[in-house]
Design a protein around this motif. Structure first.
Motif, PDB file in Angstrom:
ATOM      1  N   LYS A   6      34.282  41.006  37.937  1.00 55.22           N
ATOM      2  CA  LYS A   6      35.149  39.988  37.355  1.00 55.22           C
ATOM      3  C   LYS A   6      34.370  38.878  36.648  1.00 55.22           C
ATOM      4  CE  LYS A   6      38.674  38.802  40.019  1.00 55.22           C
ATOM      5  NZ  LYS A   6      39.412  38.172  41.153  1.00 55.22           N
ATOM      6  N   ASP A 168      35.986  44.803  34.889  1.00 56.53           N
ATOM      7  CA  ASP A 168      37.379  45.121  35.212  1.00 56.53           C
ATOM      8  C   ASP A 168      38.348  44.032  34.787  1.00 56.53           C
ATOM      9  OD1 ASP A 168      36.967  47.673  36.586  1.00 56.53           O
ATOM     10  OD2 ASP A 168      35.838  46.458  38.023  1.00 56.53           O
ATOM     11  N   THR A 169      38.010  42.761  35.051  1.00 50.59           N
ATOM     12  CA  THR A 169      38.887  41.663  34.651  1.00 50.59           C
ATOM     13  C   THR A 169      38.056  40.528  34.063  1.00 50.59           C
ATOM     14  OG1 THR A 169      38.844  40.371  36.719  1.00 50.59           O
ATOM     15  CG2 THR A 169      40.419  42.180  36.617  1.00 50.59           C
ATOM     16  N   HIS A 171      38.472  36.321  32.884  1.00 51.70           N
ATOM     17  CA  HIS A 171      39.211  35.080  32.683  1.00 51.70           C
ATOM     18  C   HIS A 171      38.309  34.174  31.865  1.00 51.70           C
ATOM     19  CE1 HIS A 171      39.994  30.835  34.260  1.00 51.70           C
ATOM     20  NE2 HIS A 171      40.905  31.075  33.347  1.00 51.70           N
ATOM     21  N   TYR A 196      41.809  46.178  26.923  1.00 47.27           N
ATOM     22  CA  TYR A 196      42.357  45.375  28.022  1.00 47.27           C
ATOM     23  C   TYR A 196      43.772  44.894  27.718  1.00 47.27           C
ATOM     24  CZ  TYR A 196      37.573  45.049  29.839  1.00 47.27           C
ATOM     25  OH  TYR A 196      36.335  45.347  30.335  1.00 47.27           O
ATOM     26  N   ILE A 211      43.425  35.824  29.950  1.00 51.82           N
ATOM     27  CA  ILE A 211      43.284  36.718  31.101  1.00 51.82           C
ATOM     28  C   ILE A 211      43.328  38.157  30.597  1.00 51.82           C
ATOM     29  CG2 ILE A 211      44.156  37.265  33.405  1.00 51.82           C
ATOM     30  CD1 ILE A 211      45.844  34.698  33.250  1.00 51.82           C
ATOM     31  N   TRP A 213      42.767  42.344  31.817  1.00 56.06           N
ATOM     32  CA  TRP A 213      42.565  43.330  32.885  1.00 56.06           C
ATOM     33  C   TRP A 213      42.836  44.712  32.336  1.00 56.06           C
ATOM     34  CZ3 TRP A 213      47.026  40.705  32.052  1.00 56.06           C
ATOM     35  CH2 TRP A 213      48.237  41.390  32.139  1.00 56.06           C
ATOM     36  N   ARG A 214      42.331  45.701  33.025  1.00 52.38           N
ATOM     37  CA  ARG A 214      42.605  47.074  32.596  1.00 52.38           C
ATOM     38  C   ARG A 214      43.263  47.827  33.735  1.00 52.38           C
ATOM     39  NH1 ARG A 214      36.319  49.280  32.144  1.00 52.38           N
ATOM     40  NH2 ARG A 214      35.769  49.076  34.338  1.00 52.38           N
TER      41      ARG A 214
ATOM     42  N   SER B  57      49.916  44.362  37.581  1.00 54.41           N
ATOM     43  CA  SER B  57      49.325  43.490  36.562  1.00 54.41           C
ATOM     44  C   SER B  57      48.389  42.480  37.208  1.00 54.41           C
ATOM     45  CB  SER B  57      50.429  42.752  35.811  1.00 54.41           C
ATOM     46  OG  SER B  57      50.879  41.666  36.587  1.00 54.41           O
ATOM     47  N   ARG B  58      47.372  42.074  36.469  1.00 57.34           N
ATOM     48  CA  ARG B  58      46.436  41.054  36.934  1.00 57.34           C
ATOM     49  C   ARG B  58      46.467  39.840  36.004  1.00 57.34           C
ATOM     50  NH1 ARG B  58      43.273  43.184  41.025  1.00 57.34           N
ATOM     51  NH2 ARG B  58      43.373  45.444  41.186  1.00 57.34           N
TER      52      ARG B  58
END
Lengths: 215, 215
Positions: A6, A168-169, A171, A196, A211, A213-214, B57-58
């Motif tokens: 992240k 993966d994510t 922000h 994403y 934000i 994410w996948r 969802s993230r």
């Protein structure tokens, strides 16, 4: 999905820049950037770890500040986030920007081609590691003991792990200041939309939280 | 500020309603409300505790879902959140809506004028308490051992604690459905602006997150 890699609270200018040129001991973010100004949004929140008075906002920005350490078991950072030195490590007295109580509280893996022994400051242990991003991530995940791994930056490191498909994510906080010269994360947030999901959330403080994410 | 009393993820309709009339065992939210529909925003997130598949969802909504348990050491709830019974407790077999693994994982203080012995299900212990809001909060803070206290609802309980000036932060989710009849939290979010800072944050899922805090 198991353990995630992240990017969190990574703050850049409206023109995509996270750090300026001419990084030095005196100017960790380079000469073109005033980090105070870039991170005002976080410093104003109640959960900002360096806060000395009891105030601070508990609005949207605070959710991001207090999520920073949630379920994180290790961090990976580029050498330039750790310090301004280049080439072989000559001064082992230098132990990062953060003093005796680094804000990580987990193992930290610093990417470098040059060997250096690990050391511990309070509850943070710094390891100095070479190798491919996937190998480093493997080691960090093992150290994280089931928790997630934070990719701390800087720009070069994030771009490298993005290219390897390992993030993966993300922000990313865009601050409406323009910097002009420096290390650029992207031309625009939309650059990542082929890989994403993307939400852009404007905050009352003036920054916009992006934000990603996948599945 | 020390320990906070927090309303979190409390979801209402666009006309301010959290629960319908005619609450019963079959209809915990009353006959006018389909809780599935009201809570879709939370159920779609990766961090939703009842999620059985690995997706979700993230984005923004997920930050709120995963913040729900952060630093919470006790919950206070109204009797009608615990169950549909009224008057003295007759059936001690009834132990709430949540089965053998209630989602609280802390002591829970259920407001009632009628005595009932405490009981424990997994890592949640339910206590049944009377008295003024301030007294109940005192007990809950002690049980929370330095952590914050969640005010779980329903509407009547939140209004009662708001009136007593005991609520420190509120996160209320407004779902753009209209219900018409039922228990109403407010006429409009602006009702609280005389006492709280207020941010309204629209989410891509269609709900709007209303965040309130005081100095």
């Amino acid at each position: 999905m198991g353990q995630l890699l992240k990017v969190q609270n990574f703050t850049i200018s409206s023109d995509g820049i996270a750090a300026g040129e001419n990084q030095s001991l005196e100017n960790p973010f380079g000469t073109d950037i005033d980090p105070q100004k870039l991170f005002t949004w976080a410093g104003a929140t109640a959960s900002w770890p360096n806060r000395t008075d009891p105030g601070g906002s508990r609005g949207l920005d605070d959710y991001f500040t207090r999520d920073f350490s949630r379920n994180i078991g290790a961090e990976i950072m580029g050498r330039n986030k750790f310090g301004p030195q280049r080439g072989p490590w000559e001064d082992h007295e230098w132990q990062g920007w953060w003093g005796d109580e680094p804000p990580f509280h987990t193992p930290v893996f610093v990417l470098t081609h040059h060997p250096r022994p690990s050391f511990t400051l309070s509850d943070t242990t710094f390891h100095f590691v070479g190798g491919e991003p996937a190998e480093v991530l493997e080691r960090a995940k093992e150290a994280a003991q089931g928790k997630d791994v934070r990719l701390g930056g800087g720009v070069t490191t994030i771009r490298e792990f993005l290219e390897a498909g390992l993030v993966d994510t993300l922000h990313v906080v865009v601050n409406p200041v323009k910097i002009g010269e420096g290390l650029r994360l992207w031309d625009a947030p939309e650059d990542l939309e082929d890989r994403y999901h993307h939400e852009a959330v404007p905050s009352a403080s003036g920054v916009t939280h992006h934000i990603f994410w996948r599945d």
